[in-house]
Design a protein around this motif. Structure first.
Motif, PDB file in Angstrom:
ATOM      1  N   GLN A  53      -1.278   2.525   5.355  1.00 28.90           N
ATOM      2  CA  GLN A  53      -1.685   1.213   4.643  1.00 28.90           C
ATOM      3  C   GLN A  53      -2.831   0.392   5.117  1.00 28.90           C
ATOM      4  OE1 GLN A  53       2.338  -0.832   4.640  1.00 28.90           O
ATOM      5  NE2 GLN A  53       3.076   0.797   3.456  1.00 28.90           N
ATOM      6  N   TYR A  54      -2.923  -0.745   5.149  1.00 24.95           N
ATOM      7  CA  TYR A  54      -4.078  -1.589   5.293  1.00 24.95           C
ATOM      8  C   TYR A  54      -4.178  -2.160   6.601  1.00 24.95           C
ATOM      9  CZ  TYR A  54      -3.633  -1.841   0.137  1.00 24.95           C
ATOM     10  OH  TYR A  54      -3.544  -2.035  -1.186  1.00 24.95           O
ATOM     11  N   ALA A  55      -5.551  -2.132   7.020  1.00 23.82           N
ATOM     12  CA  ALA A  55      -5.786  -2.589   8.496  1.00 23.82           C
ATOM     13  C   ALA A  55      -5.113  -3.862   8.768  1.00 23.82           C
ATOM     14  CB  ALA A  55      -7.274  -2.878   8.474  1.00 23.82           C
TER      15      ALA A  55
ATOM     16  N   HIS B  41      -8.130   6.833   0.150  1.00 17.06           N
ATOM     17  CA  HIS B  41      -8.043   5.414  -0.349  1.00 17.06           C
ATOM     18  C   HIS B  41      -7.505   4.292   0.638  1.00 17.06           C
ATOM     19  CE1 HIS B  41      -7.890   6.989  -4.862  1.00 17.06           C
ATOM     20  NE2 HIS B  41      -9.044   6.678  -4.594  1.00 17.06           N
ATOM     21  N   GLY B  42      -8.088   3.176   0.642  1.00 15.99           N
ATOM     22  CA  GLY B  42      -7.898   2.241   1.390  1.00 15.99           C
ATOM     23  C   GLY B  42      -6.546   1.550   1.816  1.00 15.99           C
ATOM     24  N   ASP B  43      -5.519   1.883   0.895  1.00 14.49           N
ATOM     25  CA  ASP B  43      -4.303   1.544   0.871  1.00 14.49           C
ATOM     26  C   ASP B  43      -3.441   2.593   1.564  1.00 14.49           C
ATOM     27  OD1 ASP B  43      -4.569   3.024  -1.424  1.00 14.49           O
ATOM     28  OD2 ASP B  43      -2.744   2.438  -2.134  1.00 14.49           O
ATOM     29  N   HIS B  44      -4.248   3.864   2.268  1.00 10.60           N
ATOM     30  CA  HIS B  44      -3.514   4.800   2.956  1.00 10.60           C
ATOM     31  C   HIS B  44      -4.386   5.161   4.146  1.00 10.60           C
ATOM     32  CE1 HIS B  44      -0.955   6.148  -0.583  1.00 10.60           C
ATOM     33  NE2 HIS B  44      -1.895   5.685  -1.119  1.00 10.60           N
ATOM     34  N   THR B  45      -5.507   4.622   4.423  1.00  9.91           N
ATOM     35  CA  THR B  45      -6.291   4.883   5.669  1.00  9.91           C
ATOM     36  C   THR B  45      -6.781   3.445   6.293  1.00  9.91           C
ATOM     37  OG1 THR B  45      -8.437   4.934   4.206  1.00  9.91           O
ATOM     38  CG2 THR B  45      -7.188   6.790   4.460  1.00  9.91           C
TER      39      THR B  45
ATOM     40  N   GLY C 299       1.063  -1.044   0.016  1.00 12.30           N
ATOM     41  CA  GLY C 299      -0.071  -0.007   0.048  1.00 12.30           C
ATOM     42  C   GLY C 299       1.002   1.266  -0.054  1.00 12.30           C
ATOM     43  N   GLY C 300       0.139   2.262   0.206  1.00  7.83           N
ATOM     44  CA  GLY C 300       1.101   3.688   0.196  1.00  7.83           C
ATOM     45  C   GLY C 300       2.130   3.609   1.268  1.00  7.83           C
TER      46      GLY C 300
END
Ligand SMILES: [Zn+2]
Ligand SMILES: [Zn+2]
Length: 284
Positions: A64-66, A93-97, A46-47
């Protein structure tokens, strides 16, 4: 709004596929790199994550991801034993949050983001209230932290309609969020207020603010310089002009896709944004 949620999950899914085997996040390791002053960079899936670590505690840019939350916390503990006090989201975006809820609930961190990031996260089908930014801003915000000044600027619709970049002033390190995919065609989220014209304008605005000594943490890809970032902008402008000229001459989107781009851009194509997808984005 459903479309945005779909786009976000698609991004999350595709980025996860790009950076790891299809087996999930078990094999992902979070690598930590010291950049300058208090600033570090974490790379996993992810980011990229920007970190300020020092006497005042830890501040991170994106998470990044959960499923990676514990590993990210472990990597941060390797840098400093201090508490993670602040999280800044460069966009929704989900790859950052993805790890927002973890840092909020388990680390008691305060999450900051542009207004539209909260709106988009809150409108998600399974929105988790714990994952929402607690402090939102319209133009930006400044942190005075670890003896340094951290500037957070909002830029109008480019990658999404909630983009922020973060500049760590004294160590002169910039985190661009997804306004930079190093040596890759960028993803422009047309369904979430992004546009190619806006993306070009935002990158130009950032380039005008930095200099040759600035270290750049891109949303995706390795640490970069201003010259690298300029090369990325030149690619976007040149391919955009090419596709727009073909469109103006009456060529259809599919015909331009069939013709492709100059082979010098082949290496910029990647799993998520292939040459075909980039041409279709530029056409729209
Ligand atoms: Zn991203
Ligand atoms: Zn993104």
């Amino acid at each position: 709004m459903k479309k945005n949620v779909f786009a976000a999950s698609l991004v999350a899914l595709l980025f996860s596929y790009q950076t790891q085997a299809q087996s999930g996040f078990d094999d992902v390791t979070i690598e930590s790199k010291s950049i300058a002053g208090s600033v570090h960079m974490l790379v996993g899936a992810g980011g990229n994550i920007g970190v300020s670590a020092g006497d005042d505690g830890i501040l991170i840019v994106d998470d990044q991801y959960a499923p990676l939350a514990e590993k990210i916390a472990g990597a941060l503990a390797g840098i400093s034993e201090a508490k993670t006090r602040y999280v800044i989201n460069t966009h929704y975006h989900g790859d950052h949050t993805g790890s927002n809820a973890f840092f909020h609930e388990h680390k008691d961190a305060t999450i900051f983001a542009h207004e539209n990031v909260r709106v988009r996260l809150a409108s998600g089908k399974d929105a988790d209230p714990a994952a929402l930014p607690v402090v939102t801003y319209e133009q930006g915000v400044k942190f005075h932290f670890n003896g340094e000044t951290i500037h957070v600027f909002h830029l109008p619709g480019g990658h999404t309609d909630g983009d922020s970049v973060v500049w760590f002033e004294q160590p002169d390190v910039l985190h661009t969020g997804d306004l930079y995919f190093k040596d890759m065609f960028p993803y422009v989220d047309l369904g979430a207020g992004g546009s190619v014209k806006g993306y070009i304008a935002s990158v130009q605005t950032i380039l005008d603010k930095i200099d040759d000594d600035t270290s750049i943490i891109p949303g995706h890809g390795s640490l970069a310089s201003k010259a690298d970032y300029q090369r990325f902008l030149d690619m976007i402008k040149e391919t955009y002009a090419y596709v727009q000229a073909k469109k103006a001459s009456g060529m259809s989107e599919d015909d331009i896709v069939a013709g492709g781009l100059d082979s010098k851009w082949d290496s910029w194509s990647w799993r998520f944004i292939t040459t075909e997808r980039w041409i279709r984005t530029l056409y729209k």
